[in-house]
Design a protein around this motif. Sequence first.
Motif, PDB file in Angstrom:
ATOM      1  N   VAL A   1      14.102  -8.994  -1.727  1.00 48.67           N
ATOM      2  CA  VAL A   1      13.323  -8.697  -0.524  1.00 48.67           C
ATOM      3  C   VAL A   1      13.652  -9.747   0.533  1.00 48.67           C
ATOM      4  O   VAL A   1      13.488 -10.944   0.310  1.00 48.67           O
ATOM      5  N   LYS A   2      14.114  -9.276   1.681  1.00 57.10           N
ATOM      6  CA  LYS A   2      14.482 -10.169   2.783  1.00 57.10           C
ATOM      7  C   LYS A   2      13.281 -10.494   3.666  1.00 57.10           C
ATOM      8  O   LYS A   2      13.184 -11.569   4.222  1.00 57.10           O
ATOM      9  N   ARG A   3      12.376  -9.498   3.825  1.00 52.52           N
ATOM     10  CA  ARG A   3      11.173  -9.692   4.637  1.00 52.52           C
ATOM     11  C   ARG A   3      10.159  -8.612   4.288  1.00 52.52           C
ATOM     12  O   ARG A   3      10.518  -7.551   3.783  1.00 52.52           O
ATOM     13  N   ASN A   4       8.910  -8.883   4.562  1.00 55.77           N
ATOM     14  CA  ASN A   4       7.845  -7.908   4.314  1.00 55.77           C
ATOM     15  C   ASN A   4       8.071  -6.695   5.209  1.00 55.77           C
ATOM     16  O   ASN A   4       8.387  -6.841   6.395  1.00 55.77           O
ATOM     17  N   ASP A   5       7.905  -5.512   4.639  1.00 52.71           N
ATOM     18  CA  ASP A   5       8.121  -4.296   5.418  1.00 52.71           C
ATOM     19  C   ASP A   5       7.483  -3.121   4.688  1.00 52.71           C
ATOM     20  O   ASP A   5       7.144  -3.218   3.501  1.00 52.71           O
ATOM     21  N   ILE A   6       7.343  -2.028   5.417  1.00 53.83           N
ATOM     22  CA  ILE A   6       6.776  -0.806   4.837  1.00 53.83           C
ATOM     23  C   ILE A   6       7.425   0.397   5.505  1.00 53.83           C
ATOM     24  O   ILE A   6       7.795   0.339   6.682  1.00 53.83           O
ATOM     25  N   SER A   7       7.603   1.455   4.733  1.00 49.86           N
ATOM     26  CA  SER A   7       8.124   2.712   5.271  1.00 49.86           C
ATOM     27  C   SER A   7       7.258   3.846   4.746  1.00 49.86           C
ATOM     28  O   SER A   7       6.500   3.668   3.788  1.00 49.86           O
ATOM     29  N   VAL A   8       7.381   4.995   5.392  1.00 46.18           N
ATOM     30  CA  VAL A   8       6.644   6.170   4.922  1.00 46.18           C
ATOM     31  C   VAL A   8       7.493   7.409   5.153  1.00 46.18           C
ATOM     32  O   VAL A   8       8.176   7.526   6.175  1.00 46.18           O
ATOM     33  N   ILE A   9       7.482   8.282   4.155  1.00 48.43           N
ATOM     34  CA  ILE A   9       8.061   9.613   4.324  1.00 48.43           C
ATOM     35  C   ILE A   9       6.988  10.626   3.945  1.00 48.43           C
ATOM     36  O   ILE A   9       6.122  10.351   3.113  1.00 48.43           O
ATOM     37  N   THR A  10       7.044  11.770   4.600  1.00 48.42           N
ATOM     38  CA  THR A  10       6.230  12.897   4.161  1.00 48.42           C
ATOM     39  C   THR A  10       7.191  13.954   3.642  1.00 48.42           C
ATOM     40  O   THR A  10       8.344  14.026   4.079  1.00 48.42           O
ATOM     41  N   LEU A  11       6.722  14.736   2.702  1.00 45.63           N
ATOM     42  CA  LEU A  11       7.577  15.708   2.036  1.00 45.63           C
ATOM     43  C   LEU A  11       7.249  17.125   2.483  1.00 45.63           C
ATOM     44  O   LEU A  11       6.076  17.499   2.576  1.00 45.63           O
ATOM     45  N   LYS A  12       8.304  17.880   2.728  1.00 47.31           N
ATOM     46  CA  LYS A  12       8.131  19.285   3.101  1.00 47.31           C
ATOM     47  C   LYS A  12       7.461  20.048   1.953  1.00 47.31           C
ATOM     48  O   LYS A  12       6.565  20.847   2.165  1.00 47.31           O
ATOM     49  N   GLN A  13       7.924  19.773   0.739  1.00 49.49           N
ATOM     50  CA  GLN A  13       7.328  20.357  -0.468  1.00 49.49           C
ATOM     51  C   GLN A  13       6.902  19.214  -1.389  1.00 49.49           C
ATOM     52  O   GLN A  13       7.717  18.363  -1.724  1.00 49.49           O
ATOM     53  N   PRO A  14       5.637  19.174  -1.808  1.00 52.36           N
ATOM     54  CA  PRO A  14       5.171  18.100  -2.691  1.00 52.36           C
ATOM     55  C   PRO A  14       5.931  18.095  -4.021  1.00 52.36           C
ATOM     56  O   PRO A  14       6.441  19.128  -4.451  1.00 52.36           O
ATOM     57  N   VAL A  15       5.990  16.914  -4.635  1.00 53.31           N
ATOM     58  CA  VAL A  15       6.633  16.772  -5.941  1.00 53.31           C
ATOM     59  C   VAL A  15       5.684  16.091  -6.914  1.00 53.31           C
ATOM     60  O   VAL A  15       4.808  15.322  -6.515  1.00 53.31           O
ATOM     61  N   ALA A  16       5.876  16.364  -8.185  1.00 51.79           N
ATOM     62  CA  ALA A  16       5.069  15.755  -9.242  1.00 51.79           C
ATOM     63  C   ALA A  16       5.626  14.390  -9.611  1.00 51.79           C
ATOM     64  O   ALA A  16       6.834  14.215  -9.734  1.00 51.79           O
ATOM     65  N   PHE A  17       4.739  13.436  -9.760  1.00 50.66           N
ATOM     66  CA  PHE A  17       5.103  12.099 -10.234  1.00 50.66           C
ATOM     67  C   PHE A  17       4.656  11.892 -11.676  1.00 50.66           C
ATOM     68  O   PHE A  17       4.961  10.888 -12.278  1.00 50.66           O
ATOM     69  N   GLY A  18       3.875  12.835 -12.201  1.00 53.20           N
ATOM     70  CA  GLY A  18       3.344  12.694 -13.557  1.00 53.20           C
ATOM     71  C   GLY A  18       1.938  12.135 -13.581  1.00 53.20           C
ATOM     72  O   GLY A  18       1.449  11.721 -14.630  1.00 53.20           O
ATOM     73  N   SER A  19       1.262  12.138 -12.449  1.00 56.46           N
ATOM     74  CA  SER A  19      -0.118  11.661 -12.368  1.00 56.46           C
ATOM     75  C   SER A  19      -1.063  12.832 -12.622  1.00 56.46           C
ATOM     76  O   SER A  19      -1.106  13.784 -11.844  1.00 56.46           O
ATOM     77  N   GLU A  20      -1.821  12.737 -13.678  1.00 59.12           N
ATOM     78  CA  GLU A  20      -2.707  13.830 -14.077  1.00 59.12           C
ATOM     79  C   GLU A  20      -3.713  14.194 -12.978  1.00 59.12           C
ATOM     80  O   GLU A  20      -3.995  15.356 -12.747  1.00 59.12           O
ATOM     81  N   HIS A  21      -4.227  13.189 -12.287  1.00 58.32           N
ATOM     82  CA  HIS A  21      -5.308  13.434 -11.321  1.00 58.32           C
ATOM     83  C   HIS A  21      -4.863  13.528  -9.872  1.00 58.32           C
ATOM     84  O   HIS A  21      -5.599  14.074  -9.055  1.00 58.32           O
ATOM     85  N   ASN A  22      -3.699  12.979  -9.525  1.00 58.58           N
ATOM     86  CA  ASN A  22      -3.337  12.871  -8.109  1.00 58.58           C
ATOM     87  C   ASN A  22      -2.064  13.608  -7.704  1.00 58.58           C
ATOM     88  O   ASN A  22      -1.661  13.542  -6.544  1.00 58.58           O
ATOM     89  N   ASP A  23      -1.403  14.277  -8.626  1.00 62.39           N
ATOM     90  CA  ASP A  23      -0.227  15.091  -8.288  1.00 62.39           C
ATOM     91  C   ASP A  23      -0.666  16.380  -7.618  1.00 62.39           C
ATOM     92  O   ASP A  23      -1.801  16.831  -7.851  1.00 62.39           O
ATOM     93  N   PRO A  24       0.197  17.019  -6.880  1.00 63.78           N
ATOM     94  CA  PRO A  24       1.524  16.579  -6.460  1.00 63.78           C
ATOM     95  C   PRO A  24       1.428  15.657  -5.240  1.00 63.78           C
ATOM     96  O   PRO A  24       0.430  15.636  -4.535  1.00 63.78           O
ATOM     97  N   VAL A  25       2.489  14.902  -5.009  1.00 67.97           N
ATOM     98  CA  VAL A  25       2.548  13.915  -3.936  1.00 67.97           C
ATOM     99  C   VAL A  25       3.325  14.477  -2.754  1.00 67.97           C
ATOM    100  O   VAL A  25       4.391  15.074  -2.931  1.00 67.97           O
ATOM    101  N   ASN A  26       2.789  14.263  -1.551  1.00 69.02           N
ATOM    102  CA  ASN A  26       3.533  14.659  -0.353  1.00 69.02           C
ATOM    103  C   ASN A  26       3.629  13.536   0.678  1.00 69.02           C
ATOM    104  O   ASN A  26       4.252  13.707   1.718  1.00 69.02           O
ATOM    105  N   ILE A  27       3.038  12.367   0.374  1.00 65.54           N
ATOM    106  CA  ILE A  27       3.160  11.198   1.243  1.00 65.54           C
ATOM    107  C   ILE A  27       3.622  10.041   0.367  1.00 65.54           C
ATOM    108  O   ILE A  27       2.955   9.687  -0.616  1.00 65.54           O
TER     109      ILE A  27
END
Length: 144
Positions: A66-92
């Motif tokens: 890590v060169k410096r603190n930073d953050i990025s964000v993508i939103t998804l056209k179609q949500p995808v599963a991460f394997g989270s029983e309670h919070n899937d599917p993810v789109n952010i």
Amino acid sequence: MQNIQVQQEVANWEEAIRKAGQLLLANKSIGSDYIEDMVNAIHELGPYIVIAPHIALAHARPSDKVKRNDISVITLKQPVAFGSEHNDPVNIVFAFCATESGGHLEQLTNLASLLDKDTVLSVLNNSNSNEEVFQILNNEFKGE
């Protein structure tokens, strides 16, 4: 605004994390190995980064990648599963990096307070504009 990409198309959670990580890499905030660290963390620890319905916070431990603190964000056209029983599917998908543990916690706190606002989530879920997402995140972060 270079750290925001809306309506991205991905095949799976790994590709989603890599796309969000590429924004940090393009901004010279991380080395490419950090992206693999984010993916490997999920392989090792499970989908702990899916912190709320439809929202993932991809990250890895602070390191010399890590060169410096930073953050990025993508939103998804179609949500995808991460394997989270309670919070899937993810789109952010947020990706963040910190040079030290303190920065890591501060970023999480700031992000959590933003995501607690209905206006921010509404824009993230519905916007087709990188500029619109940039404006709402900056305005809310500054308290405007």
